[in-house]
Enzyme design. Structure first.
Site, PDB file in Angstrom:
ATOM      1  CE  LYS A 185      18.203  44.519 110.304  1.00 23.87           C
ATOM      2  NZ  LYS A 185      18.781  43.173 110.123  1.00 23.87           N
ATOM      3  CG  LEU A 234      27.618  35.719 106.358  1.00 20.10           C
ATOM      4  CD1 LEU A 234      28.454  34.548 106.862  1.00 20.10           C
ATOM      5  CD2 LEU A 234      28.228  37.034 106.832  1.00 20.10           C
TER       6      LEU A 234
END
Length: 321
Positions: free
Chosen positions: A101, A149
């Site tokens: 990001k 995850l």
């Protein structure tokens, strides 16, 4: 091993886990806020860490859109404080955990992490203060990757909980894609990258192909023995402030250099130093704006500082918060 964090429950949980798995390992739990320069200096002076892995950040994109001051003070000013303490106390290696990001950021969070990268890369060229070495570079580096995850805030536990409650599973957009890797993969590659740094590098981990969030949700429903849109509804809620449909791991036109590990790449040096700014002045400006809680000016300044960022001009509601 020194475990430093602001959240006492998180430190307590990891302390118990490590004590159970590595009973012979000396563990030192420290509750501290990285925004407190004096506290950090005291900790570093007392324990003299050799290697620092800096992962402390406010990471939730929409929440940081609504709370830009916290993003600045923690992710930018806090990183500056940790880096300065590492310089002052001659830390041998420093690794910043960064994010995809940070590339062409559309969010406050992504922009603050790009500035955190710049702080670490700048420090790689600085000598330490007291008794510092005269090396050309210090082994301060950045490791950039995507979603993990099973980590805190990960989408998998959220989806599992929504399935257990009978649905619906909520997804922002049917064409939302993200990079994913497991916790063991991420940790292993971060440790590998940290061992090969000489100073001033940005390492990028091989995340494979991006995964469509809708496909992930449907697979989880099927693995639960249910049928999507029949047993469990999937509802689309709209892209949230600061989010993009897809993420990138490096800027367009950047050259990647293969390292000795097949899943670790290094950005060329020009790309690693791509923020052409007066870092000290930028941090001072952001610090001043954070004191006045001026969200609009923070967003405007971040757009000016970071190439390709689209924070202020994005259709966000956070500027009024």
């Amino acid at each position: 091993m020194i475990l430093l964090g602001h959240g006492e429950n998180s430190i307590f949980e990891i302390l118990l886990e490590l004590q159970n798995d590595y009973s012979a390992l000396k563990l030192i739990p420290i509750i501290a806020d990285i925004r407190n320069e004096q506290r950090l200096d005291s900790v570093f002076a007392q324990h003299h860490p050799q290697v620092v892995f800096h992962a402390a950040a406010h990471k939730h994109v929409p929440l940081m859109e609504a709370n830009p001051v916290e993003a600045i003070t923690n992710n930018v000013l806090g990183t500056r404080n940790v880096v300065q303490a590492a310089l002052d106390h001659n830390v041998e290696r420093f690794v910043l955990i960064s994010t995809d990001k940070a590339v062409h950021p559309s969010s406050i969070y992504g922009a603050t992490k790009r500035l955190a990268e710049a702080i670490v890369l700048d420090a790689a060229h600085k000598p330490a203060r007291a008794g510092g070495t005269k090396e050309n570079k210090r082994a301060f580096t950045v490791v950039r990757f995507g979603n993990v995850l099973g980590s805190r805030g990960s989408i998998i536990p959220i989806f599992k909980n929504q399935i257990a409650n009978g649905g619906p599973i909520t997804i922002t957009h049917p064409d939302m894609f993200r990079f994913f890797m497991t916790i063991p993969e991420a940790v292993y590659l971060v440790l590998q990258a940290s061992s090969m740094n000489n100073g001033g590098e940005v390492f990028v981990l091989n995340m494979g192909e991006p995964v469509r969030i809708l496909d992930l949700a449907e697979d989880l429903i099927k693995l639960s023995g249910l049928e999507p849109q029949k047993d469990i509804e999937i509802a689309f809620t709209g892209i949230r402030p600061g989010e993009k449909l897809t993420e990138e791991l490096w800027d367009e036109g950047t050259s990647l250099i293969q390292t000795s590990h097949p899943d670790i790449f290094r950005l060329d040096q020009d790309a690693a130093s791509s923020l052409n700014l007066d870092l000290t002045q930028a941090i001072e400006q952001l610090s001043t704006l954070s004191l006045s809680a001026d969200a609009q000016s923070i967003a405007k300044l971040l757009d000016q500082l970071i190439p390709g960022s689209t924070i202020f001009n994005a259709p966000h509601d956070y500027l009024e918060v």
